[in-house]
Design a protein around this motif. Structure first.
Motif, PDB file in Angstrom:
ATOM      1  N   ILE A  98       0.832  -1.205   0.000  1.00 23.04           N
ATOM      2  CA  ILE A  98       0.000   0.000   0.000  1.00 23.04           C
ATOM      3  C   ILE A  98       0.864   1.251   0.000  1.00 23.04           C
ATOM      4  CG2 ILE A  98      -1.898  -1.149   1.223  1.00 23.04           C
ATOM      5  CD1 ILE A  98      -0.948   0.282   3.774  1.00 23.04           C
ATOM      6  N   ASP A  99       0.189   2.388  -0.112  1.00 24.12           N
ATOM      7  CA  ASP A  99       0.830   3.696  -0.017  1.00 24.12           C
ATOM      8  C   ASP A  99       0.041   4.524   1.000  1.00 24.12           C
ATOM      9  OD1 ASP A  99       0.952   6.746  -0.991  1.00 24.12           O
ATOM     10  OD2 ASP A  99       2.797   5.750  -1.626  1.00 24.12           O
ATOM     11  N   ASN A 100       0.672   5.508   1.588  1.00 24.30           N
ATOM     12  CA  ASN A 100      -0.029   6.343   2.565  1.00 24.30           C
ATOM     13  C   ASN A 100      -1.235   7.072   1.975  1.00 24.30           C
ATOM     14  OD1 ASN A 100       1.435   6.043   5.082  1.00 24.30           O
ATOM     15  ND2 ASN A 100       3.147   7.076   4.082  1.00 24.30           N
ATOM     16  N   LYS A 101      -1.287   7.134   0.652  1.00 19.01           N
ATOM     17  CA  LYS A 101      -2.394   7.842   0.004  1.00 19.01           C
ATOM     18  C   LYS A 101      -3.745   7.171   0.240  1.00 19.01           C
ATOM     19  CE  LYS A 101       0.432   9.882  -3.670  1.00 19.01           C
ATOM     20  NZ  LYS A 101       0.677   9.946  -5.138  1.00 19.01           N
ATOM     21  N   ILE A 102      -3.731   5.934   0.702  1.00 17.67           N
ATOM     22  CA  ILE A 102      -5.014   5.269   0.983  1.00 17.67           C
ATOM     23  C   ILE A 102      -5.655   5.845   2.247  1.00 17.67           C
ATOM     24  CG2 ILE A 102      -4.202   3.135  -0.084  1.00 17.67           C
ATOM     25  CD1 ILE A 102      -4.137   1.922   2.758  1.00 17.67           C
ATOM     26  N   PHE A 103      -4.854   6.575   3.031  1.00 18.33           N
ATOM     27  CA  PHE A 103      -5.367   7.180   4.250  1.00 18.33           C
ATOM     28  C   PHE A 103      -5.802   8.618   3.991  1.00 18.33           C
ATOM     29  CE2 PHE A 103      -2.045   4.204   5.973  1.00 18.33           C
ATOM     30  CZ  PHE A 103      -2.938   3.244   6.440  1.00 18.33           C
ATOM     31  N   SER A 104      -6.614   9.138   4.872  1.00 16.49           N
ATOM     32  CA  SER A 104      -7.044  10.531   4.781  1.00 16.49           C
ATOM     33  C   SER A 104      -5.831  11.447   4.942  1.00 16.49           C
ATOM     34  CB  SER A 104      -8.064  10.825   5.886  1.00 16.49           C
ATOM     35  OG  SER A 104      -8.460  12.175   5.850  1.00 16.49           O
ATOM     36  N   PHE A 105      -5.667  12.357   3.990  1.00 19.80           N
ATOM     37  CA  PHE A 105      -4.515  13.276   3.978  1.00 19.80           C
ATOM     38  C   PHE A 105      -3.196  12.503   4.061  1.00 19.80           C
ATOM     39  CE2 PHE A 105      -8.010  15.836   5.676  1.00 19.80           C
ATOM     40  CZ  PHE A 105      -7.969  16.927   4.836  1.00 19.80           C
ATOM     41  N   GLY A 106      -3.137  11.399   3.341  1.00 19.31           N
ATOM     42  CA  GLY A 106      -1.947  10.552   3.358  1.00 19.31           C
ATOM     43  C   GLY A 106      -0.702  11.234   2.831  1.00 19.31           C
ATOM     44  N   ASN A 107      -0.890  12.233   1.964  1.00 18.71           N
ATOM     45  CA  ASN A 107       0.268  12.952   1.437  1.00 18.71           C
ATOM     46  C   ASN A 107       1.014  13.704   2.533  1.00 18.71           C
ATOM     47  OD1 ASN A 107       0.282  12.201  -1.274  1.00 18.71           O
ATOM     48  ND2 ASN A 107      -1.244  13.750  -1.822  1.00 18.71           N
ATOM     49  N   ASP A 108       0.290  14.077   3.594  1.00 17.69           N
ATOM     50  CA  ASP A 108       0.945  14.748   4.719  1.00 17.69           C
ATOM     51  C   ASP A 108       1.937  13.798   5.395  1.00 17.69           C
ATOM     52  OD1 ASP A 108      -0.724  16.799   4.090  1.00 17.69           O
ATOM     53  OD2 ASP A 108      -1.656  16.971   6.048  1.00 17.69           O
ATOM     54  N   ILE A 109       1.550  12.531   5.465  1.00 13.48           N
ATOM     55  CA  ILE A 109       2.452  11.528   6.056  1.00 13.48           C
ATOM     56  C   ILE A 109       3.664  11.336   5.156  1.00 13.48           C
ATOM     57  CG2 ILE A 109       2.681   9.166   6.898  1.00 13.48           C
ATOM     58  CD1 ILE A 109      -0.334   9.126   7.340  1.00 13.48           C
ATOM     59  N   ASN A 110       3.415  11.229   3.836  1.00 15.05           N
ATOM     60  CA  ASN A 110       4.522  11.064   2.885  1.00 15.05           C
ATOM     61  C   ASN A 110       5.501  12.225   2.971  1.00 15.05           C
ATOM     62  OD1 ASN A 110       3.746   8.584   1.789  1.00 15.05           O
ATOM     63  ND2 ASN A 110       2.380   9.539   0.293  1.00 15.05           N
ATOM     64  N   SER A 111       4.961  13.440   3.050  1.00 15.03           N
ATOM     65  CA  SER A 111       5.810  14.635   3.126  1.00 15.03           C
ATOM     66  C   SER A 111       6.639  14.628   4.406  1.00 15.03           C
ATOM     67  CB  SER A 111       4.938  15.890   3.077  1.00 15.03           C
ATOM     68  OG  SER A 111       5.729  17.058   3.213  1.00 15.03           O
ATOM     69  N   TYR A 112       6.013  14.250   5.497  1.00 14.87           N
ATOM     70  CA  TYR A 112       6.709  14.185   6.793  1.00 14.87           C
ATOM     71  C   TYR A 112       7.855  13.183   6.751  1.00 14.87           C
ATOM     72  CZ  TYR A 112       7.381  12.852  11.713  1.00 14.87           C
ATOM     73  OH  TYR A 112       7.915  12.541  12.940  1.00 14.87           O
ATOM     74  N   LEU A 113       7.578  11.994   6.239  1.00 13.43           N
ATOM     75  CA  LEU A 113       8.608  10.949   6.178  1.00 13.43           C
ATOM     76  C   LEU A 113       9.746  11.343   5.249  1.00 13.43           C
ATOM     77  CD1 LEU A 113       6.319   7.779   6.014  1.00 13.43           C
ATOM     78  CD2 LEU A 113       7.593   8.632   8.001  1.00 13.43           C
ATOM     79  N   LYS A 114       9.425  12.020   4.161  1.00 14.81           N
ATOM     80  CA  LYS A 114      10.448  12.454   3.208  1.00 14.81           C
ATOM     81  C   LYS A 114      11.407  13.446   3.860  1.00 14.81           C
ATOM     82  CE  LYS A 114      12.370  12.789  -0.867  1.00 14.81           C
ATOM     83  NZ  LYS A 114      13.119  11.647  -1.449  1.00 14.81           N
TER      84      LYS A 114
END
Length: 267
Positions: A98-114
């Motif tokens: 999976i990708d974090n995008k499956i979650f609500s506002f998952g891009n925020d998680i991706n940005s944080y981890l990056k």
């Protein structure tokens, strides 16, 4: 005082190390104003009370090299620790396919981890991310709130995100501490050189630093010597008033306590 310094090869190397550190950190090479500013630290109680220990350490090139290497090691350890937490989170994503995008506002998680991949980044853990950690349901999109599989994933990755956040806090503290120590190591060594020159100057003029009087008194007096103080004063004190008490240093307070304890013991 600076003009009096004997610019031996060791002192020149120390100054050049200081200048090079500033250039590396994109700061001006001119250290004259900064030296004048922090030079006043030799008159502060925090420095004077640790003067002998600092002198012993800061004049030992081997110890300085060891200290510097240890802080550099801690910086790298902090970076590796933070990266490992991010890698573990991403490995879990990959394992579940999976990708974090499956979650609500998952891009925020991706940005944080990056951003966590570089420990030098100043990263805010916003209210939304904190909300994901506080309650996994905040990670669910409206359409997924009754989906057992999505609920299970949200629980798992909410916990993982919280673990990453805790690692970030620990790693950032270790990294920042190491950076500050390294930043001030060369100025502290130069401070020792200035202090040595000040001491020599006062010795030549047969003078004693006023800033050192609390330390001298503390060396001469401890709790058992209170009666001696009263004897020298010539009378017992019934009342003691300390003006501008908020500016009292810890060393001065230790000296005052001798008088106060003796006074209270007499009722």
């Amino acid at each position: 005082i600076i003009d009096r310094l004997h610019l031996t090869p060791d002192i020149m190397n120390l100054i050049m190390d200081y200048v090079n550190d500033r250039i590396t950190n994109n700061q001006t090479w001119d250290i004259s104003n900064e030296v004048k500013g922090f030079g006043a630290c030799i008159f502060k109680q925090e420095y004077l009370s640790n003067e002998d220990t600092l002198k012993e350490v800061l004049t030992d090139s081997h110890k300085i090299r060891t200290i510097r290497e240890e802080f550099e090691r801690q910086k790298q350890a902090a970076s590796d620790y933070q990266k490992s937490a991010v890698e573990h989170y991403n490995e879990e994503l990959h394992a579940y396919g999976i990708d974090n995008k499956i979650f609500s506002f998952g891009n925020d998680i991706n940005s944080y981890l990056k951003k966590l991949e570089d420990i030098e980044n100043e990263i805010k853990f916003g209210n939304r991310l904190q909300g994901f950690v506080n309650d996994y349901e905040n990670m669910l999109k409206s359409a997924d709130k009754k989906d057992p599989q999505m609920i299970s994933l949200a629980k798992h990755f909410s916990q993982l995100l919280g673990e990453v956040r805790q690692v970030q806090l620990v790693a950032r503290q270790l990294y920042s501490t190491s950076m500050l120590a390294l930043k001030h190591l060369n100025p502290l060594r130069l401070l020792g050189v200035i202090n040595k020159e000040v001491t020599q100057l006062n010795t030549e003029k047969n003078r004693f630093l006023l800033a050192k009087t609390p330390l001298l008194l503390n060396e001469l007096v401890d709790d058992s010597d209170a009666p001696f103080i009263y004897e020298k004063i010539g009378a017992h004190l019934n009342h003691i008033m300390i003006d501008e008490f908020q500016d009292t240093s810890w060393q001065q307070w230790n000296n005052f306590k001798v008088l106060l304890k003796e006074g209270m013991s007499k009722g």
